[in-house]
Design a protein around this motif. Structure first.
Motif, short mmCIF file in Angstrom:
data_model
loop_
_atom_site.label_atom_id
_atom_site.label_comp_id
_atom_site.label_asym_id
_atom_site.label_seq_id
_atom_site.Cartn_x
_atom_site.Cartn_y
_atom_site.Cartn_z
N LYS A 170 34.75 55.39 44.89
CA LYS A 170 33.69 55.86 45.61
C LYS A 170 32.42 56.22 44.63
CE LYS A 170 31.67 59.31 48.45
NZ LYS A 170 31.74 60.71 49.51
N GLU A 171 32.64 56.47 43.44
CA GLU A 171 31.42 56.44 42.51
C GLU A 171 30.88 55.04 42.24
OE1 GLU A 171 30.61 57.16 37.82
OE2 GLU A 171 32.34 58.00 38.60
N GLY A 172 31.87 54.12 42.07
CA GLY A 172 31.27 52.67 41.90
C GLY A 172 30.91 52.14 43.02
N THR A 173 31.23 52.39 44.26
CA THR A 173 30.72 52.01 45.64
C THR A 173 29.25 52.36 45.50
OG1 THR A 173 32.95 52.04 46.61
CG2 THR A 173 30.96 52.12 48.25
N LEU A 174 28.99 53.77 45.39
CA LEU A 174 27.65 54.33 45.71
C LEU A 174 26.53 53.68 44.43
CD1 LEU A 174 28.66 57.97 46.32
CD2 LEU A 174 27.86 56.36 47.92
N ALA A 229 37.23 44.04 47.69
CA ALA A 229 36.53 45.19 47.26
C ALA A 229 36.62 45.65 45.82
CB ALA A 229 37.00 46.53 48.04
N LEU A 230 37.60 45.50 45.09
CA LEU A 230 37.87 45.73 43.71
C LEU A 230 36.92 45.06 42.76
CD1 LEU A 230 40.67 46.99 41.80
CD2 LEU A 230 39.72 45.03 40.82
N ASP A 241 37.57 44.13 37.74
CA ASP A 241 38.26 43.12 37.16
C ASP A 241 37.41 42.25 36.35
OD1 ASP A 241 36.45 41.95 39.13
OD2 ASP A 241 37.71 40.62 40.08
N ARG A 242 36.20 42.69 35.79
CA ARG A 242 35.37 41.83 34.92
C ARG A 242 35.07 42.44 33.60
NH1 ARG A 242 32.83 41.39 39.82
NH2 ARG A 242 30.76 42.41 39.22
N ASP A 243 35.33 41.77 32.47
CA ASP A 243 35.16 42.39 31.22
C ASP A 243 33.61 42.88 30.83
OD1 ASP A 243 37.64 41.54 30.99
OD2 ASP A 243 37.32 39.85 29.27
N GLU A 244 32.66 42.34 31.52
CA GLU A 244 31.19 42.45 31.28
C GLU A 244 30.78 43.84 32.00
OE1 GLU A 244 31.17 39.56 34.86
OE2 GLU A 244 32.31 39.95 33.21
N GLU A 245 31.40 44.20 32.83
CA GLU A 245 30.91 45.38 33.68
C GLU A 245 31.15 46.67 33.11
OE1 GLU A 245 29.20 45.48 36.45
OE2 GLU A 245 28.91 43.49 37.03
N GLU A 246 30.13 47.69 32.85
CA GLU A 246 30.47 49.09 32.51
C GLU A 246 30.87 50.02 33.80
OE1 GLU A 246 30.78 50.46 29.67
OE2 GLU A 246 30.25 48.60 28.47
N THR A 247 32.45 50.31 33.99
CA THR A 247 32.83 50.63 35.26
C THR A 247 33.82 51.78 35.25
OG1 THR A 247 34.45 48.79 35.24
CG2 THR A 247 32.55 48.39 36.56
N GLU A 248 32.96 52.96 35.55
CA GLU A 248 33.96 54.31 35.78
C GLU A 248 34.86 54.55 34.64
OE1 GLU A 248 31.38 53.04 38.20
OE2 GLU A 248 33.08 51.98 38.81
N GLY A 249 34.84 54.09 33.55
CA GLY A 249 35.72 54.29 32.42
C GLY A 249 37.08 53.51 32.64
N ILE A 250 37.04 52.40 32.97
CA ILE A 250 38.04 51.46 33.37
C ILE A 250 38.12 50.45 31.91
CG2 ILE A 250 39.34 49.85 34.77
CD1 ILE A 250 38.83 52.32 36.16
N LEU A 259 39.34 47.84 29.11
CA LEU A 259 39.56 46.47 29.08
C LEU A 259 40.70 46.09 29.57
CD1 LEU A 259 38.39 43.56 28.97
CD2 LEU A 259 38.70 43.93 26.38
N GLU A 260 41.81 46.67 28.88
CA GLU A 260 43.15 46.31 29.29
C GLU A 260 43.76 46.52 30.66
OE1 GLU A 260 46.93 44.75 28.70
OE2 GLU A 260 45.28 44.64 27.21
N LYS A 261 43.35 47.69 31.18
CA LYS A 261 43.40 47.70 32.56
C LYS A 261 42.74 46.88 33.65
CE LYS A 261 44.83 51.60 33.87
NZ LYS A 261 45.06 53.03 34.22
N LYS A 262 41.48 46.40 33.00
CA LYS A 262 40.61 45.25 33.78
C LYS A 262 41.40 43.97 33.85
CE LYS A 262 36.11 46.90 33.55
NZ LYS A 262 34.60 46.53 33.43
#
Length: 422
Positions: free
Chosen positions: A164-168, A270-271, A277-286, A288-291
């Motif tokens: 939800k945080e990423g969506t907003l 949506a993801l 799923d992208r290395d270059e994005e700073e996203t909610e503490g996800i 790199l390995e999980k991406k």
């Protein structure tokens, strides 16, 4: 204030048709097909004959419109008519129903397209260190990322606020009242996940624990059912309607209509909207390995969906039987027995068989459209996807206009069925 494209009697009649089709589907097949309706209009048409007469009336009344509203409404009214014919039991070719209800082709996905998708999956598995054949690598990956059935809801819950945080932050705004009240497990159904909109900007999610779940795949489906997927769509539409920004003629969601590829294609992508799923994005503490796991899961789901969609077309065209369809999905999509059987139940269902192609075609239509848009223009893309009533055809035209090129998302599937070899 209610926004209207047509006169009050015509707009209300359109919603009445939709809700009355829903009542007929519940009566005949015990299924809800109008999964959201934001106006105060109630169904009044008590038979399919009455619905057809009302469709005829509406069709005459909308002829004087022009521009986007008439294109949208003509497609929707045509779909109402064909959906009604399917409820009556008219034995039309499957491809004719798909074309008129969803504005989608129904050609089998080419061997070349499937080969390239398998290659993507194999490369992703190899990059994570897996060895052996595609099946051996995939099975080992699946084993190492598997979630116990009693942990599925817990893992899904852990993703809710991050998504939800990423969506907003990156996709759309939602009213403060928005929220998912609960996430629960279920058994005995053929779908994997389900988002139920309960009104007043709230919803609930359910996940089928009969099927096996891995964490990377669950992340995809959680984004699909929650944020920025179905819950976000339902809530956003409700908010827009209440603000007088969504016309009453589009103030609902109807299974088996030309809006389905957008409603499923957005959540299927949506993801990616979140950037998980992208290395270059700073996203909610996800990390790199999980991406990398999430990117692989998306490619893997796409590979499976291709096999499932081909099985759907071949079965509904009468080219293969149940046993052959299940074996095909297991062989070409690496599905397990439970997953293949559930999918067969889905696309052989009298209502859902005409809905099923929206997942595959929606994924590629919306996904390719998103990738074609420059990063600075993504807000305009999301405005088209979430805020503008579109059918398959009008959305394709909108992307063509935004990119200045002829957007043709389905060209790779234009192959004669007789050239396809099982």
């Amino acid at each position: 204030m209610v926004l209207r494209w047509t006169s009050e009697p015509v707009g209300d009649a359109i919603v009445d048709i939709v809700l009355s089709l829903n009542e007929q589907a519940q009566k005949l097949h015990k299924q809800e097909v109008a999964t959201a309706s934001y106006s105060h209009v109630k169904p009044s048409l008590s038979s399919l004959d009455e619905i057809v007469r009302k469709i005829d009336e509406v069709e005459r009344e909308i002829q004087h419109l022009d521009g986007h509203p008439v294109r949208y409404l003509r497609s929707m009214v045509n779909a109402y008519r064909y959906f009604g014919r399917s409820l009556q039991g008219d034995k039309l070719p499957y491809s004719e129903y798909i074309l008129n209800i969803q504005e989608l082709p129904s050609a089998v996905i080419t061997e070349e397209t499937m080969r390239k998708q398998k290659q993507l999956v194999e490369e992703g598995l190899s990059n994570l260190g897996y060895k052996g054949s595609l099946k051996e690598k995939a099975d080992q990956w699946h084993k190492e990322t598997l979630i116990a059935p009693d942990q599925v809801v817990t893992v899904a819950e852990s993703m809710r606020e991050k998504s939800k945080e990423g969506t907003l932050k990156r996709v759309i705004s939602l009213p403060e009242e928005d929220g998912i009240d609960w996430i629960k497990p279920i058994t005995g159904v053929f779908w994997s996940g389900y988002s139920k909109y309960t009104g007043d900007y709230r919803g609930n999610l359910t996940f089928n624990i009969d099927r096996p779940w891995t964490e990377p795949v669950l992340a995809q489906i959680m984004a699909h059912e929650g944020y920025p997927g179905h819950q976000a769509f339902y809530c956003r539409w409700d908010y827009l309607f209440q603000q007088g920004k969504l016309p009453i003629e589009a103030s609902y969601y109807l299974i088996n209509s030309p809006t389905n590829a957008l409603f499923e294609g957005g959540p299927e992508t949506a993801l990616r909207f979140l950037g998980w799923d992208r290395d270059e994005e700073e996203t909610e503490g996800i990390p790199l390995e999980k991406k990398r796991q999430y990117k692989l899961a998306r490619d893997y789901i796409d590979m499976q969906r291709m096999a499932q969609t081909n099985a759907c077309f071949l079965f509904n065209d009468g080219d293969i039987d149940k046993a052959e369809a299940i074996e095909y999905m297991k062989k070409e999509g690496n599905l397990g027995e439970v997953e293949a059987d559930n999918c067969f139940r889905f696309f052989s269902d009298p209502i859902q068989k005409m809905y099923y192609p929206s997942y595959y075609y929606g994924r590629w239509m919306v996904g390719k459209g998103y990738d074609a848009i420059a990063k600075e223009n993504r807000p305009a893309f999301f405005e088209q996807l979430y805020d503008t009533p579109h059918t398959t055809h009008t959305f394709i035209d909108a992307i063509s206009k935004m990119t200045g090129t002829d957007f043709r998302p389905f060209d790779q599937e234009k192959k004669a069925k007789e050239d396809f070899v099982l």
